[in-house]
Scaffold this active site. Structure first.
Site, short mmCIF file in Angstrom:
data_model
loop_
_atom_site.label_atom_id
_atom_site.label_comp_id
_atom_site.label_asym_id
_atom_site.label_seq_id
_atom_site.Cartn_x
_atom_site.Cartn_y
_atom_site.Cartn_z
N GLU A 1 0.84 -1.21 0.00
CA GLU A 1 0.00 0.00 0.00
C GLU A 1 0.87 1.25 0.00
O GLU A 1 0.60 2.20 -0.74
CB GLU A 1 -0.90 0.04 1.25
N CYS B 1 -2.12 -2.48 7.80
CA CYS B 1 -1.63 -2.26 9.16
C CYS B 1 -1.93 -0.82 9.58
O CYS B 1 -2.32 0.01 8.75
CB CYS B 1 -0.13 -2.56 9.24
#
Length: 164
Positions: free
Chosen positions: A81, A117
């Site tokens: 990401e 995360c």
């Protein structure tokens, strides 16, 4: 003729991107799409110029027995990401959708019970991305609305407990 729906089409591309991952623990691929156009892609691997875990033939977190979801600061990799966000301008990211697919590196099995995360969530929020879509199976996915991360912000409690 049966055409693949757009969401799974983009998730298929994210799954192709993860094949470039250099992590020996988990492989992730991400693509960012806005207005039906791919803005950027990213996979998890060491920063440019540094050795990858696949080159070193070990994972520091695995070597130390650190469970999934903990102590990311010890990981050599930049997450998929983050790499996708780094590769695009913020003006292109505002209102975009991030598609994410992950596999176990050893078995190459899809890992559908994942999400970004806490560090990647912060990047996604600041980038202005509106949705994250995660592949659950070959044809199933789940959608996360990024604004819900703001509404359910428990990061201060987490950070206080982590000693910050």
């Amino acid at each position: 003729m049966n055409r693949r729906d757009k969401t799974n089409y983009y998730l298929d591309i994210a799954e192709t991107v993860l094949k470039r991952s250099t992590c020996i623990r988990r492989k992730f691929g991400a693509i960012i799409v806005k207005n039906d156009e791919i803005i950027s892609t990213g996979y998890n691997g060491a920063p440019r110029g540094r050795k990858n875990c696949s080159d070193l033939d070990y994972c520091q977190r695995e070597k130390l027995g650190i469970p999934r979801g903990e102590r990311y600061e010890l990981c050599r990799s930049v997450h998929a990401e983050a790499n996708a966000i780094i590769s695009a301008s913020r003006s292109d990211l505002i209102g975009a959708t991030l598609y994410l697919a992950g596999h176990d590196a050893k078995s190459d099995r899809l890992e559908g019970a994942v999400e970004p995360c806490s560090m990647c969530k912060r990047l996604i929020l600041n980038a202005g991305i509106e949705r994250v879509i995660i592949r659950v199976s070959a044809d199933e996915y789940r959608e996360m609305h990024v604004n819900s991360w703001i509404d359910a912000d428990d990061s201060l409690a987490e950070e206080c407990h982590a000693g910050y």
